[in-house]
Design an enzyme around this catalytic site. Structure first.
Site, PDB file in Angstrom:
ATOM      1  N   TYR A 143      49.890  67.317  30.076  1.00  0.00           N
ATOM      2  CA  TYR A 143      50.441  66.987  31.390  1.00  0.00           C
ATOM      3  C   TYR A 143      51.532  67.973  31.813  1.00  0.00           C
ATOM      4  O   TYR A 143      51.763  68.167  32.999  1.00  0.00           O
ATOM      5  CB  TYR A 143      51.049  65.581  31.381  1.00  0.00           C
ATOM      6  CG  TYR A 143      50.089  64.467  31.724  1.00  0.00           C
ATOM      7  CD1 TYR A 143      48.904  64.305  31.018  1.00  0.00           C
ATOM      8  CD2 TYR A 143      50.386  63.570  32.744  1.00  0.00           C
ATOM      9  CE1 TYR A 143      48.045  63.275  31.319  1.00  0.00           C
ATOM     10  CE2 TYR A 143      49.524  62.527  33.049  1.00  0.00           C
ATOM     11  CZ  TYR A 143      48.355  62.382  32.338  1.00  0.00           C
ATOM     12  OH  TYR A 143      47.509  61.356  32.640  1.00  0.00           O
ATOM     13  N   LYS A 194      42.685  64.349  17.748  1.00  0.00           N
ATOM     14  CA  LYS A 194      41.374  65.013  17.692  1.00  0.00           C
ATOM     15  C   LYS A 194      41.552  66.188  16.740  1.00  0.00           C
ATOM     16  O   LYS A 194      41.343  67.360  17.080  1.00  0.00           O
ATOM     17  CB  LYS A 194      40.959  65.450  19.115  1.00  0.00           C
ATOM     18  CG  LYS A 194      39.535  65.944  19.227  1.00  0.00           C
ATOM     19  CD  LYS A 194      38.463  64.867  19.094  1.00  0.00           C
ATOM     20  CE  LYS A 194      37.082  65.483  19.105  1.00  0.00           C
ATOM     21  NZ  LYS A 194      36.008  64.497  18.833  1.00  0.00           N
ATOM     22  N   ASP A 226      37.728  59.792  20.021  1.00  0.00           N
ATOM     23  CA  ASP A 226      36.414  59.293  20.452  1.00  0.00           C
ATOM     24  C   ASP A 226      36.054  58.020  19.686  1.00  0.00           C
ATOM     25  O   ASP A 226      35.577  57.036  20.258  1.00  0.00           O
ATOM     26  CB  ASP A 226      35.325  60.379  20.320  1.00  0.00           C
ATOM     27  CG  ASP A 226      35.315  61.078  18.963  1.00  0.00           C
ATOM     28  OD1 ASP A 226      36.286  60.915  18.184  1.00  0.00           O
ATOM     29  OD2 ASP A 226      34.335  61.798  18.674  1.00  0.00           O
ATOM     30  N   ASP A 250      46.901  57.885  28.118  1.00  0.00           N
ATOM     31  CA  ASP A 250      46.569  57.517  29.497  1.00  0.00           C
ATOM     32  C   ASP A 250      45.205  56.833  29.514  1.00  0.00           C
ATOM     33  O   ASP A 250      45.026  55.759  30.092  1.00  0.00           O
ATOM     34  CB  ASP A 250      46.554  58.787  30.363  1.00  0.00           C
ATOM     35  CG  ASP A 250      46.130  58.509  31.787  1.00  0.00           C
ATOM     36  OD1 ASP A 250      46.624  57.518  32.360  1.00  0.00           O
ATOM     37  OD2 ASP A 250      45.307  59.267  32.326  1.00  0.00           O
ATOM     38  N   ASP A 254      44.235  52.419  29.595  1.00  0.00           N
ATOM     39  CA  ASP A 254      43.401  51.780  30.629  1.00  0.00           C
ATOM     40  C   ASP A 254      42.285  50.977  29.966  1.00  0.00           C
ATOM     41  O   ASP A 254      41.973  49.860  30.378  1.00  0.00           O
ATOM     42  CB  ASP A 254      42.754  52.837  31.546  1.00  0.00           C
ATOM     43  CG  ASP A 254      43.578  53.104  32.804  1.00  0.00           C
ATOM     44  OD1 ASP A 254      44.808  52.916  32.765  1.00  0.00           O
ATOM     45  OD2 ASP A 254      42.982  53.511  33.827  1.00  0.00           O
TER      46      ASP A 254
END
Ligand code: IPM
Ligand code: MG
Length: 360
Positions: A143, A194, A226, A250, A254
């Site tokens: 970001y 990751k 994942d 982020d 959600d």
């Protein structure tokens, strides 16, 4: 004892002002009942600020936020501002506030209320008693990483790029927050990365593992992002605290939020600096703005988190959570969580119901 707090109110766009209005009602009731002295300073942010002052995060808004004891934010953004330059988009205000206030830790609880178990998109047995806390790094990673941008190459074609970067210190401080909160919960941290592909998250895994030595009473595991996305819908109750990077957090927050029935239910706290910021995790929902359909509970619960994390009054958070739980148990629902046999109420009615419980 008298408690004096200054709160910066940043309603923002879309349903932001409507949900903030209900949270203010709750704040006023708490002020009365608990003998607090609250100063509420309302300032524009996001698209509303862009319209009024030509910038999504005007200087006075930032100053008001910085000098407050805590910030309560509604939501920012909307289709009206999707075409303006990146640097002036409503979302930039959010990123600007996070970095100026040094709020490197974002706490996003996904806790299910018993009355809403059947509103979840997953089967009852998978989500009953679900209580996950996503600890998202908030002021670093892709970001904020440089270089970033879109360039035109000599052949006329364009190339876009962002940079995923984490310094050891940034990883360490967010991991520390995760271990500390896990100690007050079920003592399990899942660090999500990751590391099989990205060197920077390989470093993330190493640093989190090194810090773990200081927390022998907390269990630490690692998971690729994942797999975590998949496990969240397969068996979400395996998680207690999830700690991860800005962008993974982020996305996963959600996903986790939806397990609880509605994104309209979940509060968040951004902490780490001197002034904490509290906001519902849902967006500005321009499609339902101004219709009395918005669910104010996430914002009201964010007020609870403010008392817990900024004012050191956890019992107020507990009080607000119980009030919300009672209202849901009595069958009152806003449209987003409406179920058969329940009573649909508007945004303001929902606020009034919570207040009635707090007054009891
Ligand atoms: C969030 C939002 C923001 C983010 C946007 C609006 C910039 O999605 O708070 O999760 O990506 O952080
Ligand atoms: Mg998001």
């Amino acid at each position: 004892m008298s408690y004096k707090f200054t709160i910066a109110l940043l309603p923002g766009d879309g349903i932001g002002p409507e949900v903030i209005q209900e949270a203010v009602k709750v704040l006023r009731v708490l002020e009365n009942n608990l003998g607090l002295d609250l100063t509420l300073n309302e300032v524009p942010v996001g698209g509303a600020a862009y319209e009024a002052e030509g910038h999504p995060l005007p200087e006075n808004t930032l100053k008001t936020a910085q000098s407050a004891d805590a910030v309560l934010l509604g939501a920012v953004g909307g289709p009206k501002w999707e075409k303006i330059d990146f640097s002036l988009r409503p979302e930039r205000a959010l990123l600007g506030l996070r970095s100026s206030l040094k709020l490197y830790a974002n706490l996003r609880p996904a806790r299910i209320f018993p009355a809403l178990v059947d509103a979840s998109s997953l089967k009852r047995e998978l989500v009953e008693n679900l209580d996950i806390l996503v600890v998202r790094e908030l002021t670093g990673g892709i970001y904020f990483g440089e270089p970033r941008g879109v360039e035109t190459l000599p052949d006329g074609s364009r190339k876009g790029f962002n940079t995923l970067v984490y310094a050891e210190d940034e990883i360490k401080r967010i991991a520390r927050i995760a271990f500390d909160v896990a100690r007050k919960r079920n003592k399990k941290v899942m660090s999500v990365d990751k590391a099989n592909v990205l060197e920077v998250t390989g470093l993330w895994r190493e640093v989190v593992t090194e810090l773990h030595v200081e927390y022998p009473d907390v269990a630490l595991d690692h998971m690729y992002v994942d797999n975590c996305a998949m496990q969240l819908v397969r068996a979400p109750k395996q998680f207690d605290v999830i700690v991860t990077t800005n962008m993974f957090g982020d996305i996963l927050s959600d996903e986790a939020s939806m397990l609880t029935g509605s994104i309209g239910m979940l509060p968040s706290a951004s902490v780490g600096g001197d002034t904490g910021m509290y906001e519902p995790i849902h967006g500005s929902a321009p499609d339902i703005a101004g219709k009395g359909l918005a669910n104010p509970l996430a914002t009201i619960l964010s007020v609870g988190m403010m008392f817990k994390y900024s004012f050191d009054r956890e019992e107020v958070d507990t009080k607000i959570e119980s009030a919300v739980e009672s209202v849901l148990d009595q069958g009152f629902r806003t449209r987003d969580i409406m179920q058969e046999g329940m009573t649909e109420v508007s945004t303001t009615e929902m606020g009034d119901r919570v207040i009635a419980e707090l007054e009891k």
